[in-house]
Design an enzyme around this catalytic site. Structure first.
Site, PDB file in Angstrom:
ATOM      1  N   HIS A  11      56.878  56.092 178.399  1.00  0.00           N
ATOM      2  CA  HIS A  11      55.801  57.076 178.230  1.00  0.00           C
ATOM      3  C   HIS A  11      54.583  56.418 177.582  1.00  0.00           C
ATOM      4  CE1 HIS A  11      54.913  61.581 177.486  1.00  0.00           C
ATOM      5  NE2 HIS A  11      53.777  60.906 177.476  1.00  0.00           N
ATOM      6  N   HIS A  14      50.200  55.712 178.094  1.00  0.00           N
ATOM      7  CA  HIS A  14      48.935  56.027 178.770  1.00  0.00           C
ATOM      8  C   HIS A  14      48.066  54.776 178.769  1.00  0.00           C
ATOM      9  CE1 HIS A  14      49.706  60.401 178.871  1.00  0.00           C
ATOM     10  NE2 HIS A  14      50.335  60.166 177.732  1.00  0.00           N
ATOM     11  N   LEU A  15      47.927  54.170 179.941  1.00  0.00           N
ATOM     12  CA  LEU A  15      47.128  52.956 180.068  1.00  0.00           C
ATOM     13  C   LEU A  15      45.670  53.259 180.396  1.00  0.00           C
ATOM     14  CD1 LEU A  15      49.605  50.552 181.900  1.00  0.00           C
ATOM     15  CD2 LEU A  15      49.066  50.685 179.460  1.00  0.00           C
ATOM     16  N   ASP A  20      52.295  64.976 183.087  1.00  0.00           N
ATOM     17  CA  ASP A  20      52.126  64.831 181.643  1.00  0.00           C
ATOM     18  C   ASP A  20      50.679  65.044 181.237  1.00  0.00           C
ATOM     19  OD1 ASP A  20      53.306  64.135 179.034  1.00  0.00           O
ATOM     20  OD2 ASP A  20      51.826  62.536 179.125  1.00  0.00           O
ATOM     21  N   ASN A  52      49.625  65.883 170.818  1.00  0.00           N
ATOM     22  CA  ASN A  52      50.220  67.009 171.531  1.00  0.00           C
ATOM     23  C   ASN A  52      51.534  66.576 172.174  1.00  0.00           C
ATOM     24  OD1 ASN A  52      50.510  69.564 172.600  1.00  0.00           O
ATOM     25  ND2 ASN A  52      49.197  69.168 174.371  1.00  0.00           N
ATOM     26  N   ASP A  54      54.562  57.558 173.659  1.00  0.00           N
ATOM     27  CA  ASP A  54      53.427  58.380 174.080  1.00  0.00           C
ATOM     28  C   ASP A  54      52.121  57.724 173.627  1.00  0.00           C
ATOM     29  OD1 ASP A  54      51.910  60.391 175.182  1.00  0.00           O
ATOM     30  OD2 ASP A  54      52.467  61.931 173.721  1.00  0.00           O
ATOM     31  N   HIS A  69      42.373  56.399 172.342  1.00  0.00           N
ATOM     32  CA  HIS A  69      41.046  57.012 172.493  1.00  0.00           C
ATOM     33  C   HIS A  69      40.035  56.143 171.758  1.00  0.00           C
ATOM     34  CE1 HIS A  69      42.490  60.748 174.294  1.00  0.00           C
ATOM     35  NE2 HIS A  69      43.417  60.820 173.360  1.00  0.00           N
TER      36      HIS A  69
END
Length: 433
Positions: free
Chosen positions: A66, A68-69, A158, A284, A311, A315
């Site tokens: 899990h 996020h790239l 997701d 989240n 996860d 940012h």
């Protein structure tokens, strides 16, 4: 060729004591109590790199299902390259990228583009998880057959929960036929709408609208029932609520094909640890109450919760500087995951080291069909060397990730990955060692 001497070996199942491990031709050649380098033929001895582990931990490379790239579309937050560098630094040799990019990973072309870019990286295996619905709008299903043929390892919307039960039912039925795991972001949007953190005392203290635990647990219950009816494999992402754990435990006792994950932040923090109105604490599902945290720890140690997943959600610093209300959800986690969990759970006798390592290696490999995850003769040499005594402060300025949005900044942690190996090649080495 690499010869590890005197390492504390975890083979994917259990800690088996000090061993020597010889790597040759990208494979694990020998595992013995003592390998004498003089027994290695002279004609290849010059190629041998000897690493004296001095009791350090050698384990299968960590697996994170899990991540996020952010590429394509949000390269200012992260790229496949920088995310892979962060993974290697954290001891991960296999990662799986989530589909909420721009464009969404919902087509063969996007899958192929990501795989092509990952192939020229540092060697970390990057696997694609494709969207359940087109553009993650929760309406029309993507082409599961074509995406499976393109090499995806699972399906997920997701970042959003599929709100329409009929759409979710149809997705489970198709996925069951193709034997594709479905990863659920369990969130009832009307219940969660407008919330920024857990609905509890801390939210009231800060004057911030909360997100109730029921926004997660009602969707967990719904999708367990839908998956059972379809005989599908449902995997729940980032569990956070004690009520969700209860449903998972019940489903497993009933023999339903359900697995789940928990993040480091949900295991080592509760909402009372949110000391200021800062965007780095916003994630989240949110960091919940102490009773939720305690239930998650108990369920993880017992195996009700199967695996660890970070996860990892980078940012920009500007985005995360807007306070809890104004910042986007998400925390980075690849580079700190093991040290956080070892320091706050293992060293505090809340979770065993074996259980933690299983949840980061062999168990995710078993669930998602990866061939690595164990150390055995003739197995692929994907490994991590961990210094369980090494202590240092978490400093975001030293992150390989573009994202600096960590709630653990300034924490002093013990137990850091110091070397990562993929197919017998060292792809990361801590130069401080």
């Amino acid at each position: 060729m690499i010869l590890f001497k005197n390492v504390k070996l975890f083979d994917g199942h259990s800690l088996i004591g000090e061993r020597d491990v010889l790597i040759k031709n990208n494979k694990i050649q020998l595992i013995q109590n003592d390998i004498d380098e003089q027994s290695i033929p002279m004609d290849i001895l010059h190629e041998l790199k000897i690493i004296n582990g001095n009791g350090k931990l050698l384990a299968p490379g960590f697996i994170d299902v899990h991540v996020h790239l952010r590429e394509p579309g949000f390269e200012y937050k992260e790229t496949i390259e920088t995310g892979s560098l962060a993974a290697a630094k954290g001891g991960f040799t296999t990662i799986c990228c989530m589909p909420n990019t721009n464009p969404v990973i919902d087509s063969i072309e996007t899958v192929q583009s990501i795989k092509a870019k990952a192939a020229i990286n540092n060697g970390v295996s990057v696997n694609c998880i494709a969207a359940i619905t087109v553009s993650e709008r929760g309406e029309d299903l993507t082409d599961f057959v074509a995406l499976r043929e393109a090499g995806i390892i699972a399906l997920s919307d997701d970042g959003r929960g599929v709100q329409d039960a009929k759409v979710m039912q149809d997705a489970f039925m198709q996925a069951a036929e193709l034997k594709i795991p479905v990863i659920i972001h369990a969130e009832d949007e009307p219940l969660a709408k407008g919330g920024h953190m857990h609905a509890g005392e801390k939210a009231e203290e800060l004057g911030i609208k909360g997100i109730p635990s029921t926004s997660e647990s009602v969707m967990v219950a719904r999708d367990i029932l839908l998956a059972e009816a379809a005989n599908a494999h449902v995997h729940f992402a980032h569990l956070s609520a004690k009520e969700s754990v209860r449903w998972i435990e019940h489903a497993k006792k009933m023999g339903i094909n359900v697995t789940c994950e928990v993040t480091p932040q949900h295991l080592v923090m509760n909402d009372q640890d949110i000391l200021e109105d800062h965007g780095n604490f916003k994630v989240n599902p949110p960091i919940r109450a102490r009773e939720d945290q305690n239930q998650l720890i108990s369920a993880f140690q017992s195996g009700i919760i199967d695996i660890i997943a970070t996860d990892h959600a980078p940012h920009s610093e500007e985005e995360k500087s807007r306070g809890i209300k104004g910042s986007p959800f998400g925390m980075v986690g690849l580079e700190t995951a093991f040290a956080v969990l070892y320091s706050k759970l293992v060293l505090q006798h809340k979770v065993s080291l074996e259980r933690l390592l299983q949840a980061m290696t062999s168990r995710p490999a078993e669930i998602f069909g990866f061939k690595n995850g164990i150390i055995e003769p003739n197995g692929e040499a994907n490994l991590v060397l961990v210094d369980l005594d090494k202590r240092k402060l978490v400093d975001a300025n030293n992150f390989a990730s573009k994202g600096k949005n960590s709630p653990f900044i300034g924490w002093e942690l013990q137990g850091w990955p110091i070397m990562t190996i993929v197919s017998g090649e060292i792809i990361h080495e801590d130069k401080e060692v």
